[in-house]
Scaffold this active site. Structure first.
Site, PDB file in Angstrom:
ATOM      1  N   GLU A  23      53.518 -12.919 -24.597  1.00 47.45           N
ATOM      2  CA  GLU A  23      53.585 -14.092 -24.602  1.00 47.45           C
ATOM      3  C   GLU A  23      54.896 -14.483 -24.879  1.00 47.45           C
ATOM      4  O   GLU A  23      55.174 -14.540 -25.453  1.00 47.45           O
ATOM      5  CB  GLU A  23      52.585 -14.828 -25.515  1.00 47.45           C
ATOM      6  CG  GLU A  23      51.411 -13.849 -25.375  1.00 47.45           C
ATOM      7  CD  GLU A  23      50.101 -14.521 -23.981  1.00 47.45           C
ATOM      8  OE1 GLU A  23      50.663 -15.454 -23.149  1.00 47.45           O
ATOM      9  OE2 GLU A  23      49.188 -13.848 -23.830  1.00 47.45           O
ATOM     10  N   ARG A  46      36.874 -23.149 -24.871  1.00 43.00           N
ATOM     11  CA  ARG A  46      35.775 -22.903 -24.193  1.00 43.00           C
ATOM     12  C   ARG A  46      34.352 -22.206 -24.957  1.00 43.00           C
ATOM     13  O   ARG A  46      33.649 -22.531 -24.116  1.00 43.00           O
ATOM     14  CB  ARG A  46      35.287 -22.193 -23.193  1.00 43.00           C
ATOM     15  CG  ARG A  46      35.671 -21.153 -21.616  1.00 43.00           C
ATOM     16  CD  ARG A  46      35.709 -20.350 -20.331  1.00 43.00           C
ATOM     17  NE  ARG A  46      36.543 -19.116 -22.337  1.00 43.00           N
ATOM     18  CZ  ARG A  46      36.119 -17.994 -22.127  1.00 43.00           C
ATOM     19  NH1 ARG A  46      34.591 -17.932 -21.853  1.00 43.00           N
ATOM     20  NH2 ARG A  46      36.393 -17.152 -23.042  1.00 43.00           N
ATOM     21  N   CYS A 105      43.483 -17.748 -30.813  1.00 42.44           N
ATOM     22  CA  CYS A 105      45.009 -17.316 -30.362  1.00 42.44           C
ATOM     23  C   CYS A 105      46.392 -18.201 -30.325  1.00 42.44           C
ATOM     24  O   CYS A 105      47.010 -17.963 -31.125  1.00 42.44           O
ATOM     25  CB  CYS A 105      44.871 -15.901 -29.481  1.00 42.44           C
ATOM     26  SG  CYS A 105      44.055 -15.286 -29.931  1.00 42.44           S
TER      27      CYS A 105
HETATM   28  N1  PCA Z   1      41.598 -13.753 -28.911  1.00 44.36           N
HETATM   29  C1  PCA Z   1      41.463 -14.725 -29.219  1.00 44.36           C
HETATM   30  C2  PCA Z   1      41.561 -15.448 -30.791  1.00 44.36           C
HETATM   31  C3  PCA Z   1      41.050 -14.064 -31.705  1.00 44.36           C
HETATM   32  C4  PCA Z   1      41.357 -13.133 -30.563  1.00 44.36           C
HETATM   33  O1  PCA Z   1      41.770 -12.070 -30.503  1.00 44.36           O
HETATM   34  C5  PCA Z   1      42.148 -15.601 -27.819  1.00 44.36           C
HETATM   35  O2  PCA Z   1      43.280 -15.191 -26.917  1.00 44.36           O
HETATM   36  O3  PCA Z   1      42.043 -16.857 -28.441  1.00 44.36           O
END
Ligand code: PCA
Length: 218
Positions: free
Chosen positions: A84, A94, A147
């Site tokens: 990221e 969502r 996340c």
């Molecule tokens: N994925 C989610 C939150 C926890 C996870 O493992 C996300 O992409 O926000």
């Protein structure tokens, strides 16, 4: 002896959205206690809850005083390891989180900057993963769910901490999950763990990030 080694904090998440496991925690837990280039990995599992997740991360930062922090989360439907690039100051859920909260267009940190960039060498990591035969990409968005919330809060917490790199990596479903989402891509947790070892080693050794086109479709 172990106690004297600098710490690398790795976080994964609890299961959410009806899943019974989260591959981010499986991959991270497998590295708990491992030594990498003179550092010791400490793995922590964060709840999939706005607010509480960030408090848990802050507690872990306080307790472990890490030299490097990588937070990891599941991105079901993605086919590759996603390095990221940017965390944004937006909570826009969502679906409800594991505590039933569903913030819409709220700030992660009121008055904080619009965004923070990852301070991991994401391009050099991309090259290292591809070289190792692990499918990876630069991702231009970590979404606006828990996340991104944790990623933004991490970068905010590190904003004045010199020499401590931090960032976020999204991973695909594990094969067992993909079997319940026909057609969804997956990566085995052991491959993800190896990708994390490489991401750690790169962050500890590459000071200036590589210059290389992102070449991403996301
Ligand atoms: N994925 C989610 C939150 C926890 C996870 O493992 C996300 O992409 O926000």
């Amino acid at each position: 002896m172990n106690q004297t080694l600098p710490t690398i904090l790795l976080t994964g998440f609890a299961p959410f959205a009806g899943e019974d496991s989260n591959p981010s925690w499986e991959a991270v837990a497998a590295l708990d206690g491992e030594q990498i280039l003179g550092h010791r990995v400490v793995a922590r599992c964060l709840p999939v809850e706005f607010g509480v997740s960030l408090q848990a991360l802050r507690d872990a930062l306080d307790k472990t005083a890490p030299a490097l922090v990588i937070c990891v989360g599941q991105a079901g439907g993605r086919a590759q390891i996603g390095l990221e690039r940017v965390a944004i100051n937006v909570d826009d859920a969502r679906i409800a989180d594991n505590a039933g909260a569903q913030p819409i267009d709220e700030a992660v940190i009121a008055g904080g900057p619009a965004a923070y960039f990852s301070s991991l060498p994401i391009k050099a990591t991309l090259a290292a993963l591809r070289e190792a035969g692990i499918p990876a990409e630069i991702s231009q968005t970590a979404g606006t769910f828990v996340c991104n919330h944790v990623f933004y809060g991490l970068m905010h917490a590190l904003r004045n901490v010199h020499g401590v790199r931090g960032g976020f990596i999204h991973i695909p479903y594990a094969p067992a999950q993909a079997a319940r989402h026909p057609g969804a891509p997956s990566l085995p947790p052991a491959v993800v763990s190896q990708a994390l070892r490489l991401a750690i080693a790169t962050a500890l050794t590459v000071e200036h990030d590589a210059r290389l086109a992102a070449g991403t479709t996301h």
